[in-house]
Design an enzyme around this catalytic site. Sequence first.
Site, PDB file in Angstrom:
ATOM      1  N   MET A  74     -63.963   2.281  19.164  1.00 42.22           N
ATOM      2  CA  MET A  74     -62.841   3.203  18.973  1.00 42.22           C
ATOM      3  C   MET A  74     -63.036   4.168  17.805  1.00 42.22           C
ATOM      4  O   MET A  74     -62.132   4.919  17.462  1.00 42.22           O
ATOM      5  CB  MET A  74     -61.534   2.420  18.788  1.00 42.22           C
ATOM      6  CG  MET A  74     -61.189   1.542  19.955  1.00 42.22           C
ATOM      7  SD  MET A  74     -61.156   2.462  21.511  1.00 42.22           S
ATOM      8  CE  MET A  74     -61.309   1.102  22.657  1.00 42.22           C
ATOM      9  N   CYS A  75     -64.212   4.175  17.199  1.00 40.15           N
ATOM     10  CA  CYS A  75     -64.499   5.131  16.121  1.00 40.15           C
ATOM     11  C   CYS A  75     -64.822   6.495  16.710  1.00 40.15           C
ATOM     12  O   CYS A  75     -65.546   6.603  17.694  1.00 40.15           O
ATOM     13  CB  CYS A  75     -65.684   4.656  15.279  1.00 40.15           C
ATOM     14  SG  CYS A  75     -65.257   3.425  14.078  1.00 40.15           S
ATOM     15  N   HIS A  76     -64.277   7.516  16.082  1.00 41.92           N
ATOM     16  CA  HIS A  76     -64.551   8.888  16.504  1.00 41.92           C
ATOM     17  C   HIS A  76     -65.876   9.360  15.921  1.00 41.92           C
ATOM     18  O   HIS A  76     -66.263   8.949  14.831  1.00 41.92           O
ATOM     19  CB  HIS A  76     -63.443   9.824  16.009  1.00 41.92           C
ATOM     20  CG  HIS A  76     -62.125   9.564  16.645  1.00 41.92           C
ATOM     21  ND1 HIS A  76     -61.280   8.591  16.191  1.00 41.92           N
ATOM     22  CD2 HIS A  76     -61.515  10.152  17.706  1.00 41.92           C
ATOM     23  CE1 HIS A  76     -60.187   8.591  16.937  1.00 41.92           C
ATOM     24  NE2 HIS A  76     -60.307   9.520  17.861  1.00 41.92           N
ATOM     25  N   MET A 110     -64.693   2.902   8.173  1.00 43.18           N
ATOM     26  CA  MET A 110     -65.544   2.109   9.069  1.00 43.18           C
ATOM     27  C   MET A 110     -67.013   2.489   8.889  1.00 43.18           C
ATOM     28  O   MET A 110     -67.898   1.632   8.964  1.00 43.18           O
ATOM     29  CB  MET A 110     -65.115   2.275  10.526  1.00 43.18           C
ATOM     30  CG  MET A 110     -63.702   1.774  10.813  1.00 43.18           C
ATOM     31  SD  MET A 110     -63.323   0.144  10.137  1.00 43.18           S
ATOM     32  CE  MET A 110     -64.430  -0.882  11.057  1.00 43.18           C
ATOM     33  N   GLU A 111     -67.270   3.756   8.632  1.00 43.22           N
ATOM     34  CA  GLU A 111     -68.642   4.203   8.376  1.00 43.22           C
ATOM     35  C   GLU A 111     -69.178   3.585   7.088  1.00 43.22           C
ATOM     36  O   GLU A 111     -70.335   3.136   7.033  1.00 43.22           O
ATOM     37  CB  GLU A 111     -68.691   5.730   8.319  1.00 43.22           C
ATOM     38  CG  GLU A 111     -68.536   6.413   9.659  1.00 43.22           C
ATOM     39  CD  GLU A 111     -67.109   6.473  10.204  1.00 43.22           C
ATOM     40  OE1 GLU A 111     -66.932   6.958  11.332  1.00 43.22           O
ATOM     41  OE2 GLU A 111     -66.154   6.031   9.527  1.00 43.22           O
ATOM     42  N   ASP A 125     -83.382  -9.195   6.184  1.00 46.48           N
ATOM     43  CA  ASP A 125     -84.541  -9.136   7.072  1.00 46.48           C
ATOM     44  C   ASP A 125     -85.847  -9.000   6.291  1.00 46.48           C
ATOM     45  O   ASP A 125     -86.847  -9.627   6.634  1.00 46.48           O
ATOM     46  CB  ASP A 125     -84.398  -7.970   8.050  1.00 46.48           C
ATOM     47  CG  ASP A 125     -85.612  -7.834   8.946  1.00 46.48           C
ATOM     48  OD1 ASP A 125     -85.929  -8.804   9.671  1.00 46.48           O
ATOM     49  OD2 ASP A 125     -86.261  -6.771   8.908  1.00 46.48           O
TER      50      ASP A 125
END
Length: 159
Positions: A74-76, A110-111, A125
């Site tokens: 749902m992120c634009h 969110m980014e 990693d």
Amino acid sequence: MQEFSHIKDDRAYMVDISNKDTVVRYATASGKIKLHDETVEKIRSGDVEKGNVLATARTAAILAVKRTPDLIPMCHQIPITSVDVEFEIGKSDVTANVEVKSVGRTGVEMEALTGVSVALLTIWDMVKSAEKDNTGNYPSTAIENIHVIRKVKETITNQ
């Protein structure tokens, strides 16, 4: 109870942001990876077999910020104007801080969170061979406390 803006009739959808004002938006997120003291010293001294851990994690964070809409449904897709990635090396941990800036119609938290998450995963990693125990597990390696430190919205003023 507060309503979720992206759920209607039990169905998820992307929120319409077309009527929102275009403003300058910043968000900063942070998170930490706990590692063995010896592993942190190898990161600090540049003695990790796979290469420069923090340079690689910084690049991974920037790429992740730009790919956030591909990962979170749902992120634009928004114009990212700046990404700044900083690391703080402790005795037994590394903290990642990611600040994202945009001029757009929706926030960039969110980014920023995605950038921090991928930076920390990249560190894991790159040092996993030093972190494994004799069974191949990671009993003391942990990613913690990923959170938004700040979110800012500024009105654009013409100069």
